[in-house]
Design a protein around this motif. Structure first.
Motif, mmCIF file in Angstrom:
data_model
loop_
_atom_site.group_PDB
_atom_site.id
_atom_site.type_symbol
_atom_site.label_atom_id
_atom_site.label_comp_id
_atom_site.label_asym_id
_atom_site.label_seq_id
_atom_site.Cartn_x
_atom_site.Cartn_y
_atom_site.Cartn_z
ATOM 1 N N ASP A 42 0.737 -1.339 -0.196
ATOM 2 C CA ASP A 42 0.215 -0.133 -0.155
ATOM 3 C C ASP A 42 0.823 1.605 -0.271
ATOM 4 O O ASP A 42 1.907 1.720 0.954
ATOM 5 C CB ASP A 42 -0.937 0.276 0.689
ATOM 6 C CG ASP A 42 -2.042 1.225 0.747
ATOM 7 O OD1 ASP A 42 -1.703 2.285 0.439
ATOM 8 O OD2 ASP A 42 -3.211 1.151 1.706
ATOM 9 N N THR A 43 0.929 1.903 -0.873
ATOM 10 C CA THR A 43 1.873 3.059 -0.440
ATOM 11 C C THR A 43 1.263 4.461 -0.548
ATOM 12 O O THR A 43 1.811 5.723 -0.909
ATOM 13 C CB THR A 43 2.093 3.343 -2.466
ATOM 14 O OG1 THR A 43 0.993 3.773 -3.304
ATOM 15 C CG2 THR A 43 2.799 2.429 -4.107
ATOM 16 N N GLY A 44 0.103 3.929 -0.362
ATOM 17 C CA GLY A 44 -0.723 5.351 0.586
ATOM 18 C C GLY A 44 -1.951 5.532 -1.097
ATOM 19 O O GLY A 44 -3.087 6.279 -0.409
ATOM 20 N N LYS A 45 -1.519 5.457 -2.301
ATOM 21 C CA LYS A 45 -2.398 5.893 -3.131
ATOM 22 C C LYS A 45 -3.138 4.552 -3.430
ATOM 23 O O LYS A 45 -4.321 4.774 -4.616
ATOM 24 C CB LYS A 45 -1.727 6.513 -4.084
ATOM 25 C CG LYS A 45 -1.322 8.360 -4.013
ATOM 26 C CD LYS A 45 -1.493 9.550 -5.011
ATOM 27 C CE LYS A 45 -0.866 10.655 -5.107
ATOM 28 N NZ LYS A 45 -0.445 11.308 -5.886
ATOM 29 N N ARG B 283 10.696 5.430 -1.537
ATOM 30 C CA ARG B 283 11.061 5.733 -2.970
ATOM 31 C C ARG B 283 10.793 4.759 -3.977
ATOM 32 O O ARG B 283 10.516 5.287 -5.064
ATOM 33 C CB ARG B 283 12.461 5.515 -2.741
ATOM 34 C CG ARG B 283 13.368 6.565 -2.053
ATOM 35 C CD ARG B 283 13.171 7.987 -2.731
ATOM 36 N NE ARG B 283 13.956 7.924 -3.973
ATOM 37 C CZ ARG B 283 13.368 8.650 -5.488
ATOM 38 N NH1 ARG B 283 12.179 8.762 -5.098
ATOM 39 N NH2 ARG B 283 14.132 8.378 -6.188
ATOM 40 N N LEU B 284 10.682 3.714 -3.259
ATOM 41 C CA LEU B 284 9.637 2.364 -3.995
ATOM 42 C C LEU B 284 8.287 2.995 -4.145
ATOM 43 O O LEU B 284 7.968 2.306 -5.151
ATOM 44 C CB LEU B 284 9.516 0.912 -3.105
ATOM 45 C CG LEU B 284 8.637 0.163 -4.201
ATOM 46 C CD1 LEU B 284 9.076 -0.491 -5.269
ATOM 47 C CD2 LEU B 284 9.026 -1.039 -3.707
ATOM 48 N N ALA B 285 7.600 3.297 -2.871
ATOM 49 C CA ALA B 285 6.171 4.199 -3.571
ATOM 50 C C ALA B 285 6.023 5.188 -4.601
ATOM 51 O O ALA B 285 5.660 5.374 -5.047
ATOM 52 C CB ALA B 285 5.251 4.704 -1.686
ATOM 53 N N GLU B 286 7.208 6.703 -3.998
ATOM 54 C CA GLU B 286 6.915 7.301 -5.122
ATOM 55 C C GLU B 286 7.800 7.229 -6.486
ATOM 56 O O GLU B 286 6.952 7.559 -7.528
ATOM 57 C CB GLU B 286 8.485 8.170 -4.680
ATOM 58 C CG GLU B 286 8.381 8.758 -3.225
ATOM 59 C CD GLU B 286 9.222 9.714 -2.863
ATOM 60 O OE1 GLU B 286 10.654 9.572 -3.841
ATOM 61 O OE2 GLU B 286 9.776 10.406 -1.461
ATOM 62 N N LEU B 287 7.992 5.866 -6.738
ATOM 63 C CA LEU B 287 7.893 5.600 -7.709
ATOM 64 C C LEU B 287 6.976 3.958 -8.184
ATOM 65 O O LEU B 287 6.916 5.419 -10.125
ATOM 66 C CB LEU B 287 9.033 4.485 -8.143
ATOM 67 C CG LEU B 287 9.904 3.623 -9.925
ATOM 68 C CD1 LEU B 287 10.592 4.574 -10.162
ATOM 69 C CD2 LEU B 287 10.654 1.883 -9.276
#
Length: 973
Positions: free
Chosen positions: A832-835, A940-944
């Motif tokens: 879960d990246t938040g989005k 950084r993975l979530a941002e990617l």
């Protein structure tokens, strides 16, 4: 226009009137005979007994009752003589015919030339040990240049004071036998009533030396018309007949390049330089003072209006299309097409030129013949012949090399018969990477009669001489007859004509092989089959004096036209700079007066400028593309075009030179940057693949690294799902090499999960390696170890050694417990990246537990270059590019394992094939990874992931990456 032949006929008519039947007119070519007849009819316009008209070749041949066979029978005759001569020294000596054939053909041509130039063969082929002896012994032509040429040749055989090298000795040994072979060859031919042209020329010269009246001439006067460069034999024949008052010789020359003896040159003399008149000047120097009947037809091109166009056009097909447009503008239907000629300096332009002909051109006369090697039938026959040469027999079963199978199935003729079956087999061959395709596998498909027969060849040895050609001949006969029946059934008249001519040539080959039963291997037969078939031409039928004339450059000899279009006017074509193969080195050719490239250039120069003499309009069309993939470029414009620019004075009003460059406007510059907008449709695809509960899609380390390297490449591969073209891989590519290594080690450690591995396991692991490697090769569609050949065999041994070194390193260190190997599902994680809630997975090569350190070790096998960075490399650096893709993969795997085992002390290491001697290379220097680093990686993975879902897909700025990208053609980089 008053042509050269018309002037000859007018002159002969004045001299012989109606008694012209007493004359035999000899011209350079048979084509010239046709135009000579036309000129004769125009001059007399009444019924007369015509003179005999012959080409020089026919004039010489009519003096003998011999048969003049084609090249192939001559090479067979030479082979028999050659074998007999060599066995006098070595009784057991044997050379296969297929190895002899290429240079045997070369020798026949050399012997023919030696005779035509009246060279003393005994002197030429004598092995003399001392240069002074050569100078004393050889009766060489006068002049220092001949002596110097001979010295240069001899010095190449005296490389140092120690004497000739082994190669030079071998050359001398072969050279020493050539006179015996030459003499034996001529004797064998004479015994059978056979001969070649040079042999006939030399015989005539020898007869004339003994008796000037020796020739069997049916006519009291022989008229030689339009010759230029004469062989020594032709020169001797003409000189003898001139001396006995039996001959007249007509030369066709122009003031532009020739000044007659005793005349003062004009101010603008030699507009072209002196090269075109090289030979005629020599003959006048020899014969001019002897009061022989040699006559000049002296033209002056400067006194007549003439337009010369130099036109550069890109590509072969562009030249033909430009010609078509020119002809369309000329309204040829209203003109006398006979006065217009298209001359192909490059004969490969024939078909593009025919396709470019405008509808107004109703009649064509093509003298070059239809080259059947450019047809689909020829392509099919050639690939069938290679199929026979490369097939493999094993226990009565046959397998075919994949290249030939694919070429046969892709041949338009075969595809038209059964496209669906062909495509189905091709897919299986590519997907299964079948380097050899078995007959049994092909038999599973409904092939049809022709394909079934092609893939059922007779059992033939590829190494031993063929003991019986009947089965092979029967096999090929059936191929021809099947093709012919199919063409007739489809009413394909032109195809049937092709096949008929091919079949006729094949039957002639069979006849020759039955007459000369030499031991021949399958490869030799296939080579002969190819040589014979590629020379087949269908002659065009039609009225030779009607319509637009299309011809090769040397066919223009003696002929004149008002309007000429020369295509392919590039260096290499005009003049033709290809040098024919010869066993006689250049310096020896020079020393003995045999022709070299200098003479060839002068011959082309004469015929080129002679063609300009009476032409009112000439177009020289050349290819401006230096490297033309169609095969017609790679050379600059012809030297003759440069000579015209230089020599033809611009102030001369009558000789008008025009220069043009035809080009297609094109915007040159950088390729536009490709950017794929991340619109709703693409976002839907990403959601369905990575988020939807019913999907099995996930992000992998490879996919994420691809995005970091080039977002556009990621789009092509993982969004648009454009896959790379499948190809059969004969030699292991880098990825296949790595895959075999991975699978071999996976199978070696199969069954060891949960077990501790230490020094006592070494013998068992090594024992398991051979069968594991066998299974790994099979899994990667490389067949059994016994199937491997060449590079694959060597690479298989390399992989075996790498595996042994990895096993050695494993068992020599501290004991460890194997937890899993090649696990590709157990660590699938929802993130879960938040989005977005997406799935991420990693396929670990190996996970084990280091007992002494109580740490988890994730290992990966790498066969390529590994870039892990340094101690200063930060997590952010891994997401800027894919430079550190191995480190990125390692952190991703550690993060995936950490999510399921948060208390584990995790190390990530790499077995690198290039540095196995250094052992395992670790991230963070053989220390467990800091959980803080894994947290930074997750952020950084979530941002990617957000970037993939929300940003456009653009090209990488680093164009070096594009060199090996499978989508570079799409991007035009």
């Amino acid at each position: 226009m008053n042509t050269f032949l018309q002037q000859i006929v007018t002159d002969l008519k004045k001299e012989f009137a109606d008694d012209i039947s007493q004359v035999c007119i000899v011209v350079p070519t048979r084509r010239a005979v046709v135009f000579l007849r036309e000129a004769l009819a125009d001059a007399y316009r009444q019924t007369i007994w015509a003179p005999r008209m012959l080409s020089i070749q026919d004039f010489v041949r009519q003096q003998f009752d011999w048969q003049f066979p084609d090249m192939l029978p001559l090479v067979f005759e030479l082979y028999a003589v050659y074998m007999k001569r060599l066995r006098q020294e070595e009784p057991d000596w044997f050379e296969p015919f297929e190895r002899f054939y290429p240079w045997g053909e070369m020798l026949v041509k050399d012997f023919d030339e030696v005779d035509k130039y009246c060279v003393d063969a005994r002197q030429l082929f004598t092995n003399v040990k001392d240069l002074k002896e050569i100078e004393l012994f050889f009766n060489l032509p006068e002049g220092e240049e001949y002596q110097q040429a001979l010295r240069r040749f001899w010095n190449t055989l005296r490389a140092n004071d120690e004497g000739p090298t082994e190669t030079q000795e071998k050359f001398l040994k072969i050279w020493q036998t050539l006179y015996d072979v030459y003499a034996g060859f001529k004797a064998a031919l004479a015994k059978k009533g056979l001969g070649y042209d040079g042999m006939a020329y030399l015989n005539i010269v020898e007869q004339l030396k003994e008796d000037p009246q020796a020739l069997n001439l049916e006519h009291p006067k022989i008229v030689f018309v339009g010759f230029n460069a004469l062989s020594k034999a032709e020169e001797e024949i003409m000189a003898s007949l001139l001396a006995s008052k039996q001959a007249i010789v007509y030369w066709d020359v122009d003031w532009a390049y020739y000044t007659p003896p005793g005349e003062r040159p004009h101010r603008e003399a030699h507009l072209t330089g002196e090269e075109p008149a090289k030979f005629i000047q020599e003959y006048h120097k020899k014969w001019g003072s002897k009061n022989w009947d040699t006559r000049l037809i002296l033209h002056d091109m400067r006194q007549e209006p003439k337009d010369i166009y130099h036109t550069g056009v890109p590509l072969q097909v562009g030249q033909s299309q430009y010609l078509g447009n020119l002809l369309r503008g000329q309204e040829l239907a209203k003109l006398k097409g006979r006065e217009t000629a298209i001359v192909l300096a490059d004969e490969n332009l024939l078909f593009p030129t025919l396709y470019a002909m405008p509808a107004e051109v109703e009649r064509l006369n093509i003298t070059m013949g239809f080259p059947l090697r450019q047809t689909h039938i020829f392509s099919l026959l050639m690939v069938v012949s290679r199929l026979l040469r490369n097939l493999r027999w094993h226990q009565g079963q046959v397998a075919f090399a994949h290249r030939e199978v694919q070429e046969i199935l892709n041949n338009p003729y075969i595809k038209a018969e059964n496209a669906q079956v062909s495509e189905e087999i091709l897919k299986v061959v590519r997907r299964s990477n079948l380097i050899y395709v078995s007959q049994a596998r092909l038999a599973q498909y409904p092939l049809g009669p022709l394909l079934s027969h092609i893939f059922h060849p007779p059992e033939l040895s590829t190494e031993q001489p063929l003991s019986d050609l009947k089965s092979l001949n029967a096999y090929l006969q059936t191929v021809f007859l099947s093709l012919l029946d199919d063409a007739k059934e489809r009413n394909a008249v032109l195809e049937a004509e092709y096949i008929y001519h091919f079949h006729t040539q094949f039957n002639q080959l069979q006849d020759i092989l039955s007459q000369y039963p030499v031991p021949i291997r399958l490869r030799g037969f296939v080579n002969l089959f190819r040589e014979v078939m590629q020379r087949v031409r269908i002659p065009f039928e039609g009225e030779p004096l009607v319509g637009l004339q299309i011809m090769g450059f040397l066919e223009t000899r003696v002929l004149d036209f008002k309007r000429v279009y020369i295509l392919g006017a590039n260096e290499g074509n005009l003049p033709d700079t290809s040098s024919g193969n010869s066993f006689i080195p250049y310096n020896l050719r020079k020393a003995f007066g045999l022709p070299t490239f200098e003479e060839k250039d002068a011959i082309y120069a004469y015929h080129f400028y002679r063609l300009l003499q009476r032409t009112e309009e000439i177009h020289l069309i050349y290819n401006t593309v230096v490297h033309d993939s169609s095969g017609g470029g790679a050379k600059e414009l012809s030297r003759f075009i440069r000579q015209i620019r230089h020599f033809f004075p611009k102030q001369h009003d009558r000789l008008r030179v025009h220069e043009r460059i035809v080009s297609t406007p094109a915007a040159y510059g950088e390729s536009p940057v490709i950017n794929v907008a991340n619109e709703a449709e693409i976002r839907t695809i990403l959601h369905q693949r990575y988020i939807a509960t019913d999907s099995e899609g996930y992000f992998s380390a490879t996919a994420l690294n691809t995005y970091l390297g080039c977002p556009l490449r990621y789009y092509f591969r993982y969004v648009a799902m454009i896959k790379e073209a499948e190809e059969v891989e004969e030699s292991m590519e880098a990825n296949t090499f790595g895959s075999v290594l991975h699978h071999a080690l996976e199978y070696v450690y199969k069954g060891y999960e949960g077990k501790t591995i230490g020094p006592n396991d070494k013998a068992e692991l090594n024992r398991r390696l051979a069968p594991s490697l066998k299974d790994a090769l099979a899994k990667n569609n490389l067949g059994r170890p016994s199937d491997l050949q060449g590079q694959n065999y060597l690479l298989r041994n390399v992989i075996e050694q790498l595996c042994k070194r990895i096993i050695e390193h494993d068992v020599s260190g501290d004991p460890f417990t194997l937890l899993s190997r090649e696990d590709d599902k157990n660590y699938l994680t929802e993130f879960d990246t938040g989005k977005y809630r997406v799935r991420i997975n990693g396929a670990f090569d190996r996970i084990d537990h280091q007992i002494a350190e109580d740490s988890i070790r994730i290992l990966d096998y790498k066969t390529g270059r590994v870039e892990l960075g340094t101690s200063k490399t930060k997590i952010d650096d891994l997401f800027k590019d894919n430079k550190y893709k191995e480190a990125f993969q390692g952190y991703l795997y550690a993060w995936l394992y950490h999510r399921q085992n948060p208390d584990a002390r995790i190390k990530v290491g790499y077995y690198t094939a290039r540095k196995l001697k250094d052992g395992i290379q670790y991230l963070d220097g053989n220390q467990p990874l800091n959980p803080e680093l894994l947290y930074q990686f997750e952020t950084r993975l979530a941002e990617l992931i957000h970037q993939i879902f929300e940003s456009d897909f653009s090209q990488t700025e680093d164009e070096k990456k594009c060199r090996i990208c499978p989508y570079k053609e799409v991007c035009n980089r």
